[in-house]
Design an enzyme around this catalytic site. Structure first.
Site, PDB file in Angstrom:
ATOM      1  N   PHE A 149      -0.365  39.701  -4.755  1.00 42.04           N
ATOM      2  CA  PHE A 149      -1.412  40.015  -3.771  1.00 42.04           C
ATOM      3  C   PHE A 149      -2.777  40.247  -4.385  1.00 42.04           C
ATOM      4  CE2 PHE A 149      -0.319  44.405  -4.954  1.00 42.04           C
ATOM      5  CZ  PHE A 149      -1.593  44.961  -5.050  1.00 42.04           C
ATOM      6  N   LYS A 173       3.935  29.401  -3.083  1.00 41.87           N
ATOM      7  CA  LYS A 173       4.418  30.486  -2.221  1.00 41.87           C
ATOM      8  C   LYS A 173       3.478  31.663  -2.460  1.00 41.87           C
ATOM      9  CE  LYS A 173       6.375  33.912  -1.784  1.00 41.87           C
ATOM     10  NZ  LYS A 173       5.679  35.120  -1.287  1.00 41.87           N
ATOM     11  N   GLU A 176       2.864  37.339   0.674  1.00 41.25           N
ATOM     12  CA  GLU A 176       2.846  37.506   2.138  1.00 41.25           C
ATOM     13  C   GLU A 176       1.817  38.557   2.565  1.00 41.25           C
ATOM     14  OE1 GLU A 176       5.031  38.383  -0.056  1.00 41.25           O
ATOM     15  OE2 GLU A 176       6.517  39.840   0.661  1.00 41.25           O
ATOM     16  N   SER A 226       5.223  41.523 -10.201  1.00 46.32           N
ATOM     17  CA  SER A 226       5.738  42.702 -10.904  1.00 46.32           C
ATOM     18  C   SER A 226       6.846  42.294 -11.891  1.00 46.32           C
ATOM     19  CB  SER A 226       6.304  43.687  -9.892  1.00 46.32           C
ATOM     20  OG  SER A 226       7.357  43.059  -9.180  1.00 46.32           O
ATOM     21  N   CYS A 281      -3.810  43.259 -13.491  1.00 46.87           N
ATOM     22  CA  CYS A 281      -2.795  43.371 -14.545  1.00 46.87           C
ATOM     23  C   CYS A 281      -3.452  43.566 -15.911  1.00 46.87           C
ATOM     24  CB  CYS A 281      -1.903  42.146 -14.556  1.00 46.87           C
ATOM     25  SG  CYS A 281      -2.839  40.674 -14.933  1.00 46.87           S
ATOM     26  N   GLU A 375       3.906  51.418 -14.476  1.00 45.18           N
ATOM     27  CA  GLU A 375       2.698  50.793 -13.922  1.00 45.18           C
ATOM     28  C   GLU A 375       2.326  51.503 -12.619  1.00 45.18           C
ATOM     29  OE1 GLU A 375       2.997  46.671 -12.522  1.00 45.18           O
ATOM     30  OE2 GLU A 375       0.962  46.357 -13.253  1.00 45.18           O
TER      31      GLU A 375
HETATM   32  P1  NAD Z   1       5.459  41.464  -6.421  1.00 53.35           P
HETATM   33  O1  NAD Z   1       6.333  41.268  -7.594  1.00 53.35           O
HETATM   34  O2  NAD Z   1       5.831  42.468  -5.398  1.00 53.35           O
HETATM   35  O3  NAD Z   1       5.306  40.080  -5.615  1.00 53.35           O
HETATM   36  C1  NAD Z   1       5.012  38.872  -6.288  1.00 53.35           C
HETATM   37  C2  NAD Z   1       5.628  37.705  -5.526  1.00 53.35           C
HETATM   38  O4  NAD Z   1       7.042  37.875  -5.504  1.00 53.35           O
HETATM   39  C3  NAD Z   1       5.163  37.633  -4.081  1.00 53.35           C
HETATM   40  O5  NAD Z   1       4.917  36.285  -3.752  1.00 53.35           O
HETATM   41  C4  NAD Z   1       6.335  38.209  -3.290  1.00 53.35           C
HETATM   42  O6  NAD Z   1       6.487  37.619  -2.027  1.00 53.35           O
HETATM   43  C5  NAD Z   1       7.536  37.890  -4.163  1.00 53.35           C
HETATM   44  N1  NAD Z   1       8.592  38.899  -4.078  1.00 53.35           N
HETATM   45  C6  NAD Z   1       8.445  40.242  -3.864  1.00 53.35           C
HETATM   46  N2  NAD Z   1       9.649  40.851  -3.897  1.00 53.35           N
HETATM   47  C7  NAD Z   1      10.568  39.899  -4.133  1.00 53.35           C
HETATM   48  C8  NAD Z   1      11.986  39.906  -4.298  1.00 53.35           C
HETATM   49  N3  NAD Z   1      12.688  41.035  -4.212  1.00 53.35           N
HETATM   50  N4  NAD Z   1      12.621  38.746  -4.556  1.00 53.35           N
HETATM   51  C9  NAD Z   1      11.914  37.583  -4.648  1.00 53.35           C
HETATM   52  N5  NAD Z   1      10.578  37.521  -4.495  1.00 53.35           N
HETATM   53  C10 NAD Z   1       9.903  38.654  -4.247  1.00 53.35           C
HETATM   54  O7  NAD Z   1       3.982  41.730  -6.988  1.00 53.35           O
HETATM   55  P2  NAD Z   1       2.693  42.168  -6.179  1.00 53.35           P
HETATM   56  O8  NAD Z   1       2.862  43.586  -5.734  1.00 53.35           O
HETATM   57  O9  NAD Z   1       2.325  41.139  -5.170  1.00 53.35           O
HETATM   58  O10 NAD Z   1       1.581  42.083  -7.327  1.00 53.35           O
HETATM   59  C11 NAD Z   1       1.306  43.135  -8.204  1.00 53.35           C
HETATM   60  C12 NAD Z   1       2.053  42.960  -9.498  1.00 53.35           C
HETATM   61  O11 NAD Z   1       1.690  41.718 -10.098  1.00 53.35           O
HETATM   62  C13 NAD Z   1       1.696  44.020 -10.529  1.00 53.35           C
HETATM   63  O12 NAD Z   1       2.877  44.417 -11.175  1.00 53.35           O
HETATM   64  C14 NAD Z   1       0.764  43.293 -11.490  1.00 53.35           C
HETATM   65  O13 NAD Z   1       0.725  43.817 -12.798  1.00 53.35           O
HETATM   66  C15 NAD Z   1       1.369  41.937 -11.472  1.00 53.35           C
HETATM   67  N6  NAD Z   1       0.428  40.919 -11.933  1.00 53.35           N
HETATM   68  C16 NAD Z   1       0.631  40.427 -13.178  1.00 53.35           C
HETATM   69  C17 NAD Z   1      -0.254  39.487 -13.688  1.00 53.35           C
HETATM   70  C18 NAD Z   1      -0.073  38.952 -15.085  1.00 53.35           C
HETATM   71  O14 NAD Z   1      -0.800  38.068 -15.447  1.00 53.35           O
HETATM   72  N7  NAD Z   1       0.865  39.435 -15.867  1.00 53.35           N
HETATM   73  C19 NAD Z   1      -1.335  39.054 -12.920  1.00 53.35           C
HETATM   74  C20 NAD Z   1      -1.489  39.570 -11.634  1.00 53.35           C
HETATM   75  C21 NAD Z   1      -0.598  40.516 -11.146  1.00 53.35           C
END
Ligand code: NAD
Length: 484
Positions: A149, A173, A176, A226, A281, A375
């Protein structure tokens, strides 16, 4: 609702399906602005089918022609900068200057994709008399990108321009929580001349992601999100023998030495922890203050107190996220940490429903506290005091994550010492957010990244292509040897 319901983008058209849907919120006001469908494996199947149909034509188009689309796309990103930035602010909440910076970063990522024809010509060498070896790169086929997000415009553009310019067709994808920017990206790419079917968008959450991981017609997945979900996607995607690059969460440490430049350090550290409401991140999360650094901490407190929520710092993404961040602060305080700047109970006039938190600085945190290890993903900086540099490095090294680490110092020797020893994929000196810019690649270490390669820059070329090694002999006089 301010925006029509979000639709999947299949074979060049937005398709309204009768699917269960979630509300999409504007985090600055807490209002519902749209609805996003929760796709299933059936929508993933349809997306893969049309991407497969588009693949022979797109991959058969010479790269110099493919990148023409991205020259035009970059110009469109710049022409629509204000509108795209406003959409980012609408769905993600970040302030206008941060949203503009995000879209401009997408343009820079696209600029790199435009340069790919200059970077990827194969290699050729006469390896024995009359025998030539050459390497050519081929696209993988249908690939997928799953995004978080926090950068609704930029993170999709970490994958789209490079993966497509290199000849792949891609299923995106988006998160959401922020699905609107992705739809605009698809429209602009179509306007730039991207053929139908080369980019598909499947909206949704867990079920759509699982459909992507399991689909036998998808060759590779880039994931950003994450660590918990990165591990799920890495395990599930590789179980069906896909190439997976999964970027996870972070806990970035800034080591501040007593000799650091006062104003620059205080300003940079506060900007790093509070920019995008700490939802980056690469954001500073832990400051390890070495020895006599009270003067720098005092200056940081002044900087943080001057920030005006709603103007200098946007909201966090959701009410749940705000409550989670506040609970980390309360727990640290109860365990004896000292809250120097408290961002709780922040309100912005006229935006009572927004999920605002002011910048928060917490001193006297110890490494075993949960707030020091996990985090937080909000505008919160914890300070851990250390006696010397090795003790500070031990704190940094103990983190399971490894995205970024920085040191603030005026000593070249100290800087080099930290650069070599920090356990992170991206290190900085006197830089609060050490993001490598193109052509350098973005990617962390440890639990911040699973898989080989990096997601942007030169490192992404290897990920999005497979190489073919060709050995030829046209010279009949070459003679007979073991290669004959
Ligand atoms: P998230 O892991 O909740 O969601 C990421 C994606 O995974 C979304 O598209 C979501 O729909 C999907 N998703 C969520 N739960 C799922 C599940 N149980 N099974 C399958 N798919 C699932 O992450 P977020 O809250 O959208 O973003 C924040 C996180 O992203 C933070 O941890 C941040 O550090 C990380 N991030 C990392 C980088 C990097 O380069 N390392 C860059 C940006 C963000």
């Amino acid at each position: 609702m301010k925006y029509p319901a979000v639709a999947n983008y299949l074979n060049g058209s937005f398709v309204a399906d009768d699917l269960p849907a979630l509300d999409v919120y504007n985090p600055s006001e807490g209002s519902v602005i749209s609805r996003v469908p929760l796709s299933t494996h059936r929508e993933v199947d349809r997306a893969v089918e049309s991407a497969r149909a588009a693949f022979p034509g797109w991959s058969g188009t010479p790269i110099k022609e493919r990148v023409q689309v991205f020259y035009r796309y970059k110009a469109l990103l710049e022409r629509h900068l204000d509108e795209l930035a406003a959409l980012v602010t609408e769905e993600n909440g970040k302030i206008a200057s941060e949203a503009r910076a995000e879209v401009l970063k997408s343009a820079e990522l696209t600029e790199f994709a435009c340069s790919l024809p200059q970077i990827v010509p194969g290699e050729v060498l006469e390896v024995s008399r009359g025998v030539e070896c050459r390497i050519e790169r081929y696209p993988l086929g249908v690939v997928a990108a799953i995004t978080p997000f926090n950068f609704p415009n930029m993170v999709p553009n970490w994958s789209i321009p490079n993966a497509l310019a290199l000849g792949n067709c891609l299923v995106l994808k988006p998160s959401e929580l922020v699905p609107l920017s992705a739809g605009r990206i698809a429209e602009l790419l179509a306007e730039a001349g991207l053929p139908e079917g080369v980019l598909q968008i499947v909206n949704g959450g867990k079920e759509a992601v699982e459909g992507i991981c399991d689909h036998p017609g998808i060759e590779a997945i880039s994931f950003v999100g994450s660590t918990k979900v990165a591990k799920v996607v890495y395990r599930r995607g590789t179980a069906t023998l896909k190439r997976v690059l999964a970027l996870g969460g972070a806990k970035n440490h800034l080591i501040v030495m007593p000799d650091a430049d006062l104003e620059m350090t205080a300003g940079n550290v506060v900007a790093s922890m509070s920019g995008c409401a700490g939802q980056r991140c690469m954001a500073a999360s832990v400051m390890v203050a070495v020895s006599k650094t009270d003067h720098i901490i005092r200056c940081m407190v002044e900087h943080a107190r001057r920030m005006v929520p709603g103007k200098d710092i946007g909201p966090v993404i959701s009410a749940e996220s705000k409550a989670r961040i506040e609970s980390y602060i309360a727990e640290a305080e109860a365990a004896g940490a000292e809250v120097l700047v408290d961002g709780r109970n922040t309100t912005v006039p006229g935006r009572g429903g927004g999920y605002y938190l002011g910048p928060t600085i917490i001193d006297r945190v110890t490494p075993e506290m949960r707030i020091a290890r996990e985090e937080v993903f909000g505008p919160v900086l914890v300070i851990i005091r250390s006696r010397d540099l090795d003790e500070a490095l031990a704190v940094e090294n103990a983190s399971p994550y490894g995205n970024a680490a920085s040191v603030f110092t005026e000593s070249g020797g100290t800087a080099r010492y930290v650069m070599e020893r920090a356990s992170a994929g991206m290190v900085g000196v006197n830089v609060g957010v050490p993001v490598p810019r193109e052509p350098f690649s973005f990617g962390g270490w440890n639990e911040s990244k699973f898989g080989v390669g990096d997601i942007t820059g030169r490192g992404s070329i290897e990920f999005w292509t497979k190489s073919k090694k060709m050995t030829t002999k046209w010279n009949r006089e070459a003679g007979v040897n073991w290669m004959s």
